[in-house]
Scaffold this active site. Structure first.
Site, PDB file in Angstrom:
ATOM      1  CB  CYS A 108      -1.058   0.287   1.231  1.00  0.00           C
ATOM      2  SG  CYS A 108      -1.910   1.375   1.309  1.00  0.00           S
ATOM      3  CB  CYS A 259      -5.589   3.815  -3.499  1.00  0.00           C
ATOM      4  SG  CYS A 259      -4.792   2.347  -3.822  1.00  0.00           S
TER       5      CYS A 259
END
Length: 320
Positions: A108, A259
């Site tokens: 991530c 994101c």
């Protein structure tokens, strides 16, 4: 898939019951452009949370709440980390990242910035501005450099998720989502984790999307996919920098405010469609702020991706 915390769905697990077995567990909260995480320090590898425990902790109504959970554990303590230490012995810390539904995730981009900021603020590492740190992840070693305003992450190389022969008119899939009048073509990018990028035509179309439920992607990459819906700025390039806006539905989480790997995939897909590989810097506006994506070519001729943006600690606590 664990149904406990998918947004907009009713939980089939009682988080209160699950959390009762974790009384006394210390945690911290941090976010990176609104992508928020529960962080646990586990320097002795004492706590390998189950999917149910992760889901209960990340539950926004009956737990701590977060888009994911990150455990800080020495790389030497787990198999994936030990393998990576063979290539980079300096990667002491492993970023053990779990989606909010408890499933494992490879990486991530926002999370690794929050993770390093957590290590710095908790005193596990010293990292002055300009210094770099190697972090082990399930997507390999990531180098994080601290700046005055945040952190830059070397995301490594990228690839198309499907073979070249699967591309038709620079698209490889069809995506449908709530709020679309008709399915739209998408392009799938592998950033160490999977993404499918779709372009929308107007700001109203972007705002009108319903992203509580997973968009339908056909064909679906083998490991599932995060889906980014992108609106190009007009003009696309301003002062040499590409500019786009984005909303995203993340696997195992739902819609998030940001994101990082998705921002990289969105910039890559947009650049590909624009036919201009010379656009080396991008500003990607997400609901939680703006992240920057930069492309460089290394000495071997491979293109590398860098993601940069802020990270903020928001609190600490102990489970009751």
């Amino acid at each position: 898939m664990n149904k406990a915390v998918l947004r907009g769905q009713v939980s089939t697990i009682d988080p209160v019951e699950v959390l009762s077995g974790l009384s006394g567990l210390a945690f911290a909260k941090a976010h990176a452009t609104g992508n928020d995480f529960v962080l646990l320090a586990d320097p002795r590898n004492d706590f390998d949370p189950s999917p149910e425990q992760v889901a209960a902790i990340c539950d926004r109504h009956r737990g701590v709440g977060g888009d994911g959970l990150i455990r800080a554990v020495p790389s030497s303590a787990i198999e994936e980390g030990r393998d990576l230490l063979l290539g980079d012995p300096s990667a002491y810390w492993f970023m053990d990242y779990r989606n909010a539904d408890g499933s494992l995730s490879e990486m991530c981009g926002n999370g690794v910035r929050a993770f390093v900021h957590f290590l710095v603020t908790e005193g596990f590492v010293e990292l002055p501005a300009g210094a770099s740190l190697s972090i082990a992840t399930r997507a390999g070693i990531k180098t994080v450099t601290r700046s005055v305003n945040g952190y830059a992450v070397g995301m490594g190389p990228w690839a198309f998720a499907f073979p070249a022969e699967a591309l038709a008119n620079d698209r490889d899939s069809v995506v449908d989502a709530e709020g679309l009048k008709a399915p739209l073509p998408g392009l799938s990018i592998d950033m160490g984790n999977p993404h499918t990028v779709v372009t929308v035509a107007t700001a109203g179309q972007l705002a009108g999307l319903g992203l509580v439920r997973s968009p339908r992607v056909d064909p679906l990459p083998a490991a599932g996919t995060n889906v980014e819906f992108v609106l190009r700025a007009e003009p696309l390039v301003h002062d040499g920098i590409g500019e786009i806006s984005m909303r995203v539905h993340e696997r195992g989480v739902g819609e998030t405010l940001s994101c990082g790997t998705g921002a990289c995939a969105a910039a890559l897909a947009t650049r590909h469609w624009a036919g201009d590989a010379g656009i080396g810097e991008w500003n990607v506006a997400v609901p939680g702020g703006v992240v920057k994506v930069r492309f460089t070519v290394d000495s071997a001729g491979d293109e590398q991706v860098e993601l940069s943006g802020p990270a903020v600690m928001t609190g600490r606590g102990v489970l009751a």
